[in-house]
Every structure is written in structure tokens, then in C-alpha cells.
Write an enzyme that holds these catalytic residues in place. Structure first.
Site, PDB file in Angstrom:
ATOM      1  N   SER A   1     -25.818  28.399  71.206  1.00  0.00           N
ATOM      2  CA  SER A   1     -24.552  29.163  71.076  1.00  0.00           C
ATOM      3  C   SER A   1     -24.183  29.884  72.702  1.00  0.00           C
ATOM      4  CB  SER A   1     -24.454  30.237  69.794  1.00  0.00           C
ATOM      5  OG  SER A   1     -23.271  30.709  69.694  1.00  0.00           O
TER       6      SER A   1
ATOM      7  N   ASP B   1     -18.286  22.270  63.257  1.00  0.00           N
ATOM      8  CA  ASP B   1     -18.951  23.605  63.593  1.00  0.00           C
ATOM      9  C   ASP B   1     -17.537  24.398  63.698  1.00  0.00           C
ATOM     10  OD1 ASP B   1     -19.679  25.679  64.946  1.00  0.00           O
ATOM     11  OD2 ASP B   1     -21.229  24.575  66.356  1.00  0.00           O
TER      12      ASP B   1
ATOM     13  N   HIS C   1     -22.712  25.654  62.822  1.00  0.00           N
ATOM     14  CA  HIS C   1     -22.910  26.518  64.034  1.00  0.00           C
ATOM     15  C   HIS C   1     -24.357  26.739  64.381  1.00  0.00           C
ATOM     16  CE1 HIS C   1     -21.794  28.113  67.615  1.00  0.00           C
ATOM     17  NE2 HIS C   1     -22.547  29.168  67.366  1.00  0.00           N
TER      18      HIS C   1
END
Length: 270
Positions: free
Chosen positions: A95, A217, A246
Site C-alpha cells: 500500500s 481493490d 487491499h
């Protein structure tokens, strides 16, 4: 143990010649890598750490000004590598940490032999000729919900971010680490991430980048990965996995761990 190492709960596992650094994303901590680490420790030296602001770190160390941009997190990464005397590593960033690795690599490309990004995005807001997945109105609502009732927001956001079954172990795990963050710190970090825009520096990246993401996502549309691939200055490769959500290394380890291992072990073919 050094000051930086201790502040970030840095752990060093294994004793391989090659160093791998695992960095987590928003709302989690180093435990998000629990399915990957056992596959690495026999071959590599593995460094795990927590981003400042994670529930496992001391909230007194969180400097709201320093972490109002992603550069603050990148300076932390460079400080950890320096304190641990790392001369070169394979960096795996989940991320926001995918972009943190990118920023750090621009100033110190010598420290990174490759960057493996999982669920990373250069910008979350839509723009002219760019689809990030969010309008400003969406973000305003998200931040307002975080401010109004953080616990309720965590309960609602966790299943959306993770995807799949609402009662899954991965959703429970993400809810736990999300709720461990101090609410004002969580809001500040979320604002820094969702308002970040790294598009202008992508051409300055020379380190090879492996871009991995889920087919579906909530936070990162597939076109965001494609944008990275098209605009990074060095070699790059994209792999879209059949996972959902995610945090696929937590929710779909059977799909994601073999893909991560492949990209860690093998370089981009010439």
C-alpha cells in the site's frame, strides 16, 4: 538496539546474504506479513518494522508535521537502513509503503536492488486524464466518519478494504490493527496518504519495480498500477492477481504468497 530500530519495533530474522525489507501499509503493522515471513527466513535476512503511527508504536513519537507528507515515512526507512548497516535490499512495500520505497529510492537508489509493490497507488484522487478511484467528496465523507466515531468507522471500513467474507479472520485481523491506532493519528495518516500525489517523481525512479495488485481493490483500481508501469523511469512489470481486496497477503495468502516469492526471487527478464 538503536534508537530508530527500537522506535519502529524493527526485527531481524534469518541470516541469508541478501536482505529483504518488509514494510506494511495503513492501518496494519508488521504482523500483516505473517504468511510470507516463514517462506523467506531460510534464504534471506528479513527486516520487519512498523511505520510510525501504527498501533504498536509509541504515539508520543508521532510528529504530525513530519508525517504530513510521505517523505517523512521515507526518511524513517532510510534511517532504519542506515542504523542496521544495510547496503542493499529487496524492498517489499504494501500500500502506502510501496510509494515510500519509491521516494526513498530516488535519493538513495544504491540501497535498493528492486522494489516489489503490493496494492500501491501513485495518487488516490481522480484528476484530468487520471483515474485514482476517489473524488474529493468521497474522501471528505471518509475523514468525517473517522472523526465522528472511529470505532464504528473501523468496523465498516475493514470488510470493505479486505473484501470477501465480513467474518473472515483477515477482516478481524485488519479491524484489530486499525483500531489499535490512536484515532487522531489514524486520521492524520489517512489524510496524508489519500491526498498524496507521487506522479511527478515516477520518472526519477531507476530501481526495477515489480507492481502487484488484486483484480478488485477498493483503494487501488488496476489502471493505477498501469500508470505506475507506464511512467516509472526504470524497468517495471505488472502482475494483477485473482485475489480480492487491499490486503491480499492477509486475505488470500494461497494466491498471493507464491506470486510475491516469484517476484522477490526473479528479476525482470531482459
Amino acid at each position: 538496539m538503536g534508537v530508530v530500530e527500537e522506535a519502529h519495533n524493527a526485527k531481524i530474522l534469518g541470516s541469508g546474504q541478501q536482505v529483504i525489507v518488509l514494510a506494511h501499509g495503513f492501518g496494519t503493522d508488521q504482523s500483516v506479513w505473517k504468511h510470507l515471513v516463514p517462506h523467506l527466513v531460510d534464504e534471506y535476512t528479513v527486516i520487519l518494522y512498523d511505520n510510525m503511527g501504527a498501533g504498536t508504536t509509541n504515539p508520543d513519537y508521532f510528529d504530525f508535521n513530519r508525517y504530513s507528507t510521505l517523505e517523512g515515512f521515507a526518511y524513517d526507512l532510510l534511517a532504519i537502513l542506515e542504523e542496521l548497516h544495510v547496503e542493499s535490499c529487496i524492498f517489499v512495500g504494501h500500500s502506502v509503503s510501496g510509494m515510500v520505497g519509491v521516494i526513498a529510492s530516488v535519493s538513495r537508489p544504491d540501497l535498493f536492488s528492486k522494489i516489489v509493490m503490493l496494492s500501491a497507488s501513485p495518487r488516490y484522487l481522480n484528476d484530468v486524464d487520471y483515474y485514482g478511484g476517489f473524488e474529493q467528496e468521497d474522501l471528505d465523507q471518509l475523514f468525517e466518519a473517522m472523526q465522528n466515531n472511529y470505532k464504528a468507522w473501523c468496523s465498516g471500513f475493514a470488510p470493505l478494504a479486505v473484501g470477501g467474507d465480513m467474518d473472515s479472520v483477515a477482516v478481524q485481523e485488519f479491524s484489530r490493527t486499525l483500531f489499535n491506532m490512536r484515532p487522531d493519528i489514524a486520521l492524520s495518516v489517512a489524510q496524508t496518504i489519500f491526498h498524496s500525489d507521487m506522479r511527478a517523481i515516477l520518472h526519477m525512479v531507476t530501481v526495477p519495480c515489480h507492481i502487484l495488485q488484486s483484480m478488485k481493490d477498493l483503494a487501488v483500481p488496476v489502471v493505477a498500477s498501469e500508470h505506475l508501469h507506464q511512467n516509472l523511469g526504470g524497468e517495471s512489470i505488472v502482475e494483477v492477481m485473482s485475489s480480492d481486496g487491499h490486503l491480499p497477503q492477509l486475505s488470500s495468502p494461497d494466491i498471493v504468497i507464491p506470486v510475491l516469492l516469484k517476484h522477490i526471487r526473479y528479476n525482470i527478464a531482459a
